[in-house]
Design a protein around this motif. Structure first.
Motif, PDB file in Angstrom:
ATOM      1  N   VAL C 116       7.121 -21.011  -4.648  1.00  0.00           N
ATOM      2  CA  VAL C 116       7.051 -21.853  -5.850  1.00  0.00           C
ATOM      3  C   VAL C 116       8.306 -22.714  -5.973  1.00  0.00           C
ATOM      4  O   VAL C 116       8.673 -23.155  -7.059  1.00  0.00           O
ATOM      5  CB  VAL C 116       6.866 -21.000  -7.129  1.00  0.00           C
ATOM      6  CG1 VAL C 116       5.528 -20.317  -7.103  1.00  0.00           C
ATOM      7  CG2 VAL C 116       7.983 -19.996  -7.308  1.00  0.00           C
ATOM      8  N   CYS C 117       8.954 -22.945  -4.860  1.00  0.00           N
ATOM      9  CA  CYS C 117      10.201 -23.712  -4.893  1.00  0.00           C
ATOM     10  C   CYS C 117      10.200 -24.726  -3.765  1.00  0.00           C
ATOM     11  O   CYS C 117       9.739 -25.856  -3.938  1.00  0.00           O
ATOM     12  CB  CYS C 117      11.371 -22.715  -4.819  1.00  0.00           C
ATOM     13  SG  CYS C 117      12.985 -23.397  -4.482  1.00  0.00           S
ATOM     14  N   PRO C 120       6.825 -26.258   0.004  1.00  0.00           N
ATOM     15  CA  PRO C 120       6.398 -27.545   0.553  1.00  0.00           C
ATOM     16  C   PRO C 120       7.405 -28.134   1.551  1.00  0.00           C
ATOM     17  O   PRO C 120       7.006 -28.809   2.497  1.00  0.00           O
ATOM     18  CB  PRO C 120       6.261 -28.425  -0.691  1.00  0.00           C
ATOM     19  CG  PRO C 120       5.886 -27.465  -1.774  1.00  0.00           C
ATOM     20  CD  PRO C 120       6.668 -26.227  -1.475  1.00  0.00           C
ATOM     21  N   VAL C 185      12.186 -39.255 -12.627  1.00  0.00           N
ATOM     22  CA  VAL C 185      11.204 -39.829 -13.556  1.00  0.00           C
ATOM     23  C   VAL C 185      11.834 -40.109 -14.907  1.00  0.00           C
ATOM     24  O   VAL C 185      11.244 -40.807 -15.739  1.00  0.00           O
ATOM     25  CB  VAL C 185       9.978 -38.902 -13.748  1.00  0.00           C
ATOM     26  CG1 VAL C 185       9.267 -38.694 -12.418  1.00  0.00           C
ATOM     27  CG2 VAL C 185      10.371 -37.573 -14.363  1.00  0.00           C
ATOM     28  N   PRO C 202       5.915 -40.704 -12.541  1.00  0.00           N
ATOM     29  CA  PRO C 202       5.552 -39.359 -12.077  1.00  0.00           C
ATOM     30  C   PRO C 202       4.441 -39.414 -11.047  1.00  0.00           C
ATOM     31  O   PRO C 202       3.530 -40.253 -11.149  1.00  0.00           O
ATOM     32  CB  PRO C 202       5.051 -38.673 -13.359  1.00  0.00           C
ATOM     33  CG  PRO C 202       5.597 -39.455 -14.490  1.00  0.00           C
ATOM     34  CD  PRO C 202       5.808 -40.849 -13.996  1.00  0.00           C
ATOM     35  N   ASN C 203       4.500 -38.544 -10.078  1.00  0.00           N
ATOM     36  CA  ASN C 203       3.469 -38.412  -9.038  1.00  0.00           C
ATOM     37  C   ASN C 203       3.394 -39.600  -8.093  1.00  0.00           C
ATOM     38  O   ASN C 203       2.430 -39.731  -7.348  1.00  0.00           O
ATOM     39  CB  ASN C 203       2.078 -38.192  -9.659  1.00  0.00           C
ATOM     40  CG  ASN C 203       2.001 -36.887 -10.439  1.00  0.00           C
ATOM     41  OD1 ASN C 203       2.667 -35.923 -10.101  1.00  0.00           O
ATOM     42  ND2 ASN C 203       1.215 -36.881 -11.493  1.00  0.00           N
ATOM     43  N   LEU C 253      12.910 -30.099  -6.724  1.00  0.00           N
ATOM     44  CA  LEU C 253      11.538 -29.763  -7.084  1.00  0.00           C
ATOM     45  C   LEU C 253      10.758 -30.947  -7.629  1.00  0.00           C
ATOM     46  O   LEU C 253       9.543 -30.888  -7.755  1.00  0.00           O
ATOM     47  CB  LEU C 253      11.578 -28.599  -8.074  1.00  0.00           C
ATOM     48  CG  LEU C 253      11.639 -27.203  -7.448  1.00  0.00           C
ATOM     49  CD1 LEU C 253      12.486 -27.116  -6.199  1.00  0.00           C
ATOM     50  CD2 LEU C 253      12.096 -26.192  -8.467  1.00  0.00           C
ATOM     51  N   GLY C 254      11.457 -32.018  -7.943  1.00  0.00           N
ATOM     52  CA  GLY C 254      10.748 -33.236  -8.348  1.00  0.00           C
ATOM     53  C   GLY C 254       9.788 -33.687  -7.258  1.00  0.00           C
ATOM     54  O   GLY C 254       8.720 -34.225  -7.517  1.00  0.00           O
ATOM     55  N   THR C 256       8.811 -31.429  -4.595  1.00  0.00           N
ATOM     56  CA  THR C 256       7.944 -30.355  -4.096  1.00  0.00           C
ATOM     57  C   THR C 256       6.856 -29.962  -5.091  1.00  0.00           C
ATOM     58  O   THR C 256       5.821 -29.446  -4.697  1.00  0.00           O
ATOM     59  CB  THR C 256       8.755 -29.088  -3.752  1.00  0.00           C
ATOM     60  OG1 THR C 256       9.343 -28.569  -4.941  1.00  0.00           O
ATOM     61  CG2 THR C 256       9.821 -29.361  -2.724  1.00  0.00           C
ATOM     62  N   MET C 257       7.122 -30.203  -6.383  1.00  0.00           N
ATOM     63  CA  MET C 257       6.160 -29.724  -7.386  1.00  0.00           C
ATOM     64  C   MET C 257       5.201 -30.796  -7.862  1.00  0.00           C
ATOM     65  O   MET C 257       4.196 -30.485  -8.500  1.00  0.00           O
ATOM     66  CB  MET C 257       6.906 -29.168  -8.597  1.00  0.00           C
ATOM     67  CG  MET C 257       7.564 -27.837  -8.347  1.00  0.00           C
ATOM     68  SD  MET C 257       8.340 -27.267  -9.862  1.00  0.00           S
ATOM     69  CE  MET C 257       8.770 -25.591  -9.396  1.00  0.00           C
ATOM     70  N   SER C 258       5.520 -32.059  -7.604  1.00  0.00           N
ATOM     71  CA  SER C 258       4.647 -33.127  -8.076  1.00  0.00           C
ATOM     72  C   SER C 258       3.455 -33.320  -7.165  1.00  0.00           C
ATOM     73  O   SER C 258       3.424 -32.773  -6.052  1.00  0.00           O
ATOM     74  CB  SER C 258       5.407 -34.448  -8.138  1.00  0.00           C
ATOM     75  OG  SER C 258       6.555 -34.305  -8.929  1.00  0.00           O
ATOM     76  N   LYS C 261       3.115 -32.777  -3.199  1.00  0.00           N
ATOM     77  CA  LYS C 261       3.847 -31.578  -2.754  1.00  0.00           C
ATOM     78  C   LYS C 261       4.427 -31.733  -1.356  1.00  0.00           C
ATOM     79  O   LYS C 261       5.352 -32.516  -1.161  1.00  0.00           O
ATOM     80  CB  LYS C 261       2.939 -30.359  -2.878  1.00  0.00           C
ATOM     81  CG  LYS C 261       2.490 -30.151  -4.330  1.00  0.00           C
ATOM     82  CD  LYS C 261       1.569 -28.975  -4.514  1.00  0.00           C
ATOM     83  CE  LYS C 261       1.096 -28.939  -5.948  1.00  0.00           C
ATOM     84  NZ  LYS C 261       0.016 -27.976  -6.171  1.00  0.00           N
ATOM     85  N   ASN C 262       3.879 -31.036  -0.383  1.00  0.00           N
ATOM     86  CA  ASN C 262       4.468 -31.111   0.951  1.00  0.00           C
ATOM     87  C   ASN C 262       4.347 -32.506   1.564  1.00  0.00           C
ATOM     88  O   ASN C 262       5.149 -32.889   2.421  1.00  0.00           O
ATOM     89  CB  ASN C 262       3.877 -30.054   1.878  1.00  0.00           C
ATOM     90  CG  ASN C 262       2.365 -30.105   1.946  1.00  0.00           C
ATOM     91  OD1 ASN C 262       1.690 -30.282   0.935  1.00  0.00           O
ATOM     92  ND2 ASN C 262       1.823 -29.966   3.131  1.00  0.00           N
TER      93      ASN C 262
END
Lengths: 567, 127, 431
Positions: C116-117, C120, C185, C202-203, C253-254, C256-258, C261-262
């Protein structure tokens, strides 16, 4: 099991001049002893089996940050061989970059009992030891890479050999290292800015010292410290067509410093630095030029770096080269510079028999091995996993023992490469005695590991027994049988204990980690301490007190205590 | 109103972790959100007021706090923690990583007598 | 009073090793050099401490002897069909190695917080590789530093002063010699001290990175804006990147989490790789927990994989999305869990948490946590880096030995010792 009597083996022990004699080997408390010393030994009937000292691999990348990054880079490699966990044994995973447990098991399976990790970045060597601690069965050691180290470059630039030697004695103790490693000297400092070096007279940017000066300086340091092994060098310009000249320059550059009876330089994986020609299209073998030099000089030894036709993983501390290989091959690429010291690069690579360049490379390694007259100057390696995985060493052994085996492979390689190679005209076949030199005696001697590589009284009881009967088997004709026999030792004995049977490890046990503990004059030690205190925190991102590895961090620590005499 | 939810690390959340997730400090720092001032005006919420954030899976009430990090319009920023995780979808799209940032949510004013932010133990017992 | 210098802080991936700690009569009374997180940790580590092993009886957790807790834990794990062993990022490398052996022994799945970090990141690295270096290399050489989707002034408080723009290096004096770019963002604290702030929608990082790669090659970008950023700004950033002597991209994480991801990391690696044609450029992921990188590294040498490893077949299988903790838990595939120094009940999406609580749950942790409060077996452990030693690996892979400066509470053992006992008991049960 304190005592063991191996009866009636056909013994090859070149250090003691034994060439296929049927004899007994007596073991007591982990050492080879006279049979008369045994009281109540377990008897192992070795009739029909060949006995050799346990194999010694002088150069294989088996542990440390670079190797582990390679594991990360190549999940696909791990799917090539998988074996469930069994009682007492961890699962077996991987092929060119196996897990640490697999590495230990597989070496034992082949009858190898001592392996050297040849390139560890000092700052991160704690990691290397944690992996070596988890590499079962074999004895091991690691070589810190020192050629782009800022302290080394500064001392050598000043001409301060004694300061450099005192620093490196500190470093070897701090990282529990065994020998000094040079990788394309100076190149990683140039790579710190994205550049590289050409030949051995190209000065390192900002430090204004040439590879030649680094090599000469480190050779003198090595001698001053009295280290058991000469400096190990991965020559400059590796992988470049025409680079055999740089290799010759490298070997020549310490000729005047050579000492009678002691090698000055061990050139690693020489195949990669034995290219003639001017480009990929006209690449050809520089093996005969290099063999000629090695035949007429006694200050150089080498290991092969033979390639095998397969998908493998290249990984070296030659960062500029690894980047070039990434560009040439288009394959994924990991790079990791290590501040003030060195770096590492990893690129998967496939050697194809129909590819002209790869086929030429294949012929180079074998040509060199067959043209060098004195096997004591040579060790068998693939620079695992750069040329191919260590588990395939028996394939190379077969090529050396059998010209038929070579012919069978020659018939399948790129035709132009075959035509240009002199391999077809070389009939020489290694004897088992000579093979034992290449895989046991020579590496042990070059490393200065007195208890290894031989079966004389007092040696460590590391013994391999193979299902091979030279009297009834034609080694040349039946090379496939020979290959299989060498791949799976009938018995592998480590420190007097049977650790593998028919290539299957019995249990997860652990060997020693060798390192050198060099004592230098107090005055020089103090001077270096002051230099370290003054400069360390400026150069590094960790504190001096947190840099060293302690002896208790090694699972089984085996220091070689040396007193440096020549200061 | 629709918004994009971004969760992330804040100093208050990180320090609260070390004090303890059951602490008042943690609750005060984590059961919160930061919004763009114009969006707050549109929604009719002031600093210190409550909003309900809904993901389609579930919803949670959070206190709007002062933002020192200029949230752009259309974005709502919430510190990592168990409150916002109530509304997170579990899908990882084959990566192992849930979508903790960049999710579409609905944000509405929560009249203070209707909603209250649950304490952390209530939150987790309410399965 | 004892004073310790050169102590390594066990909070984040910076692993600052210059902390000074003073201990008097069994308490830490002073901490110097550490950031707010470090100070808070050292001065509050004894809060909410679990002092004795606990076993659930009904809806109470009852104190028991350690041996009973160990036996119960071993029983749960060995009887489970598919236990999941999670956490690992806040303990020592030695403990992690034992955890893997344990997972192997019980045929379960073992995962660490990487999933979860920076999971990705590793997934992208497996496809492309990654040009990186150790932090001192950046300190000594970098004249351009970029933080993308990372806010060190909230997450890694001393990163900038120790390793990047504020640090003094061999060829860089400090802030004046270096250019700071922040891509995020929103205008974070870090963005506010940047020379250039790029606000990305974002994204949309993937599009922005792709546009940057085009700009490097002087390819025409047909739109006026990409991902909310003007083409002029994109081209300016591209020129800045190509024109530097040594560029370092730190990302968090901006990315890896958006969304993506990977694939976002894929794009970032490709960008940095491209840049190496013109200049020297590196990238380093901003790792969160102090030993999450260590968890990857130990997993790798034992199994060949960095996280999400399944042993149900007797050999390691790696398939993020299937063998990762959030997925296993969300789909209700596991029937027991062991959580070591982690608090997934607070960090995981709701459905994963619900399923975690449905099955027997063992927690090994120094603190009372949201997860431990619902556990069936709780075993208190010592803090690595405060009360016991062990190796940790920094975000750039540099290994550092963490040391203990103070004794743990009476009867509280290290994770390493506890796991060793559970492993022994599991082996005994299996015969």
């Amino acid at each position: 099991m304190k005592e063991l009597l191996i009866k009636n083996a056909t013994v090859y022990d070149p250090m003691n001049g034994i060439d296929g004699e049927k004899m007994d080997i007596a073991v007591r408390e982990g050492k080879i002893v006279e049979s008369s010393e045994l009281r109540d030994a377990r008897v192992l009937d070795a009739s029909g089996l060949v006995a050799m000292p346990g194999g010694v691999d002088i150069h294989a990348h088996i542990a440390g940050p670079k190797v582990n990054k390679g594991r990360l880079l190549r999940p696909e490699d791990h799917l090539r061989v998988i074996q469930r966990k069994r009682r007492g044994l961890r699962p077996i995973v991987g092929y060119t970059i196996p897990t640490t447990f697999t590495t230990g098991y597989w070496y034992a399976a082949m009858g190898y009992t001592t392996v050297m990790e040849p390139a560890t970045p000092p700052l991160m060597t704690r990691h290397t030891h944690e992996e070596l601690n988890d590499t079962p069965i074999i004895d091991k050691a690691c070589f810190p890479v020192v050629d782009s180290n800022w302290f080394v470059l500064e001392y050598l630039k000043e001409g301060d050999i004694e300061g450099c030697a005192a620093y490196l004695s500190w470093l070897l103790r701090a990282v529990k290292g065994y020998a000094l490693k040079l990788v394309s000297p100076g190149s990683d400092e140039a790579w710190g800015w994205g550049g590289g070096l050409r030949g051995i007279d190209d000065p390192v940017p900002n430090f204004d010292i040439t590879p030649k000066e680094i090599i000469r300086g480190l050779h003198r340091v090595n001698r001053l410290l009295g280290l058991p092994s000469p400096i190990h060098i991965h020559c400059n310009d590796l992988g470049s067509p025409g680079n055999y000249r740089v290799t010759l320059d490298t070997m020549r550059c310490v000729e005047d410093l050579a000492e009678e009876g002691r090698p000055s330089l061990h050139v690693v994986h020489i195949q990669f630095n034995a290219f003639a020609g001017t480009g990929w299209g006209d690449l050809s073998s520089g093996a005969s030029e290099l063999a000629k030099y090695v035949n007429s000089h006694n200050h150089v030894t080498a290991d092969l770096g033979q390639v095998l036709f397969d998908d493998t993983t290249t990984m070296t501390a030659d960062c500029p080269w690894q980047y070039v290989l990434h560009k040439i091959s288009g394959n994924k690429w990991v790079n990791h510079d290590v501040e003030a010291e060195t770096g590492g690069g990893i690129v998967p690579y496939k050697y194809r028999r129909k590819n002209y360049v790869n086929a030429v490379q294949w012929t180079i390694g074998l040509e060199f091995a067959l043209l060098v007259k004195d096997p004591w100057k040579l060790c068998l390696t693939t620079d695992h996993p750069n040329g191919g995985p260590f588990i395939e060493y028996p394939r190379i052994m077969a090529w050396l023992l059998s010209s038929r085996a070579r012919e069978a492979s020659l018939a399948r390689i790129n035709k132009r490469a075959r035509r240009r190679s002199s391999l077809d005209s070389i009939d020489r076949e290694y004897t088992l005695y000579e093979l034992a030199i290449l895989t046991r005696a020579a590496p042990a001697r070059i490393l200065g590991l007195k208890g290894k590589g031989h079966l004389g009284v007092g040696a460590d009881a590391d013994i391999s027994l193979y299902r091979l009967d030279p009297e009834s088997t034609d080694l040349s004709k039946e090379y496939k049988v020979v290959r299989e026999a060498l791949r799976r030792a009938a018995y592998t004995i480590k420190g007097g204990e049977i650790v593998a049977v028919d290539g299957e490890p019995l249990n997860t046990t652990y060997g020693s980690t060798y390192w050198v503990d060099v004592e230098v004059p107090e005055r020089d030690e103090e001077r270096v301490k002051r230099d370290l205190q003054e400069r360390f925190e400026r150069y590094y991102s960790v504190r001096l007190e947190n840099y060293p590895v302690e002896e208790r961090d090694l699972r089984i620590s085996s220091p070689l205590k040396i007193r440096a005499e020549g200061f | 109103m629709k918004a994009i939810l971004v969760t992330g690390r804040t100093l208050g959340q990180g320090l609260g972790l070390e004090i303890g997730k059951l602490s008042e400090l943690y609750h005060r720092n984590v059961a919160t959100c930061e919004m763009n001032r114009d969006d707050m005006e549109k929604l009719g919420v002031r600093e210190g007021g409550l909003v309900r954030v809904s993901s389609g899976l579930d919803s949670i009430v959070l206190r709007v706090v002062r933002s020192f990090e200029e949230v752009p319009p259309g974005i709502i920023f919430v510190p990592y923690g168990p409150w916002i995780n109530r509304i997170m979808r579990p899908e990882t799209h084959g990566t192992g990583m849930p979508s903790f940032k960049g999710i579409e949510v609905e944000v509405e004013l929560e009249a203070s007598d209707l909603g209250e932010i649950p304490k952390i133990d209530e939150l987790l017992s309410r399965s | 009073m004892e004073s310790y210098t050169g102590v390594t802080c066990p909070f984040c991936g910076c692993l600052c090793d210059d902390i000074e700690v003073s201990v008097d009569r069994g308490a830490i009374i002073k901490v110097a050099n550490g950031c707010a997180y470090s100070l808070t940790k050292y001065l509050n580590y004894n809060r909410d401490r679990i002092t004795t092993p606990l076993i659930r009886e009904g809806d109470k957790q009852v104190p028991v002897e350690l041996s009973e807790a160990v036996e119960r834990a071993a029983k749960i794990l060995s009887e489970a069909e598919y236990p999941v062993l999670y956490g690992w990022s806040s303990t020592s490398a030695e403990a992690i190695g034992l955890g893997i052996e344990l997972a192997e022994e019980v045929g379960g799945a073992i995962d660490n917080t990487t999933s979860v970090c920076h999971g990705p990141t590793t997934e992208a690295l497996q496809e492309l590789g990654l040009p990186g270096c150790t932090l001192g290399q950046v300190k000594n050489r970098a004249d351009l530093v970029i933080y993308w989707g990372s806010n060190p002034l909230q997450s890694h408080l001393r990163h900038m002063s120790r390793y990047t723009i504020g640090a003094e290096g061999r060829w860089r004096r400090g802030r004046d010699d270096r250019t700071l770019v922040v891509v995020d963002v929103r205008r974070t604290y870090t963005a506010r001290v940047a020379d250039y702030f790029i606000q990305v929608e974002p994204n949309r990082d993937y599009e922005l990175i792709t546009a940057l790669r085009m700009a490097l090659r002087h390819e025409e970008i047909e739109q006026d804006r990409v991902a909310g950023v003007s083409v002029e700004d994109i081209e300016e950033l591209a020129d800045l990147m190509m024109g530097c002597e040594f560029g370092a991209l730190f990302y968090g994480l901006g990315l890896t989490m958006s969304y993506g991801k990977n694939r976002n990391i894929d794009a970032a690696i490709s960008l940095v790789r491209d840049l190496n044609r013109w200049t020297k450029f590196v990238m380093i992921p901003m790792r969160g927990h102090f030993n999450v990188n260590g968890a990857n590294i130990v997993f790798l040498w034992h199994t060949g994989y960095p996280f999400a490893v399944d042993f149900s077949h007797g050999y390691p299988v790696y398939a993020p999305g299937a063998t990762s903790a959030v997925d296993i838990l969300s789909r209700g595939e596991s029937d027991a869990a062991l959580i070591v120094s982690s608090d997934p009940a607070a960090n995981f999406p709701r459905r994963a948490v619900e399923n975690l609580f449905k099955n027997p749950l063992i927690v090994i942790d120094p603190h009372r946590t949201v997860t431990s409060m619902r556990a069936d077996v709780v075993i208190p452990s010592a803090f690595v880096g405060i009360e016991c030693e062990g190796t940790a690996y920094r975000m750039d892979g540099v290994p550092i030995k963490m040391r203990g400066v103070i004794d743990p509470p009476k009867g509280v053992l290290s994770d390493e010792e506890i796991l060793g006992r559970i492993l022994e008991e599991v082996r005994r049960l299996r015969g």
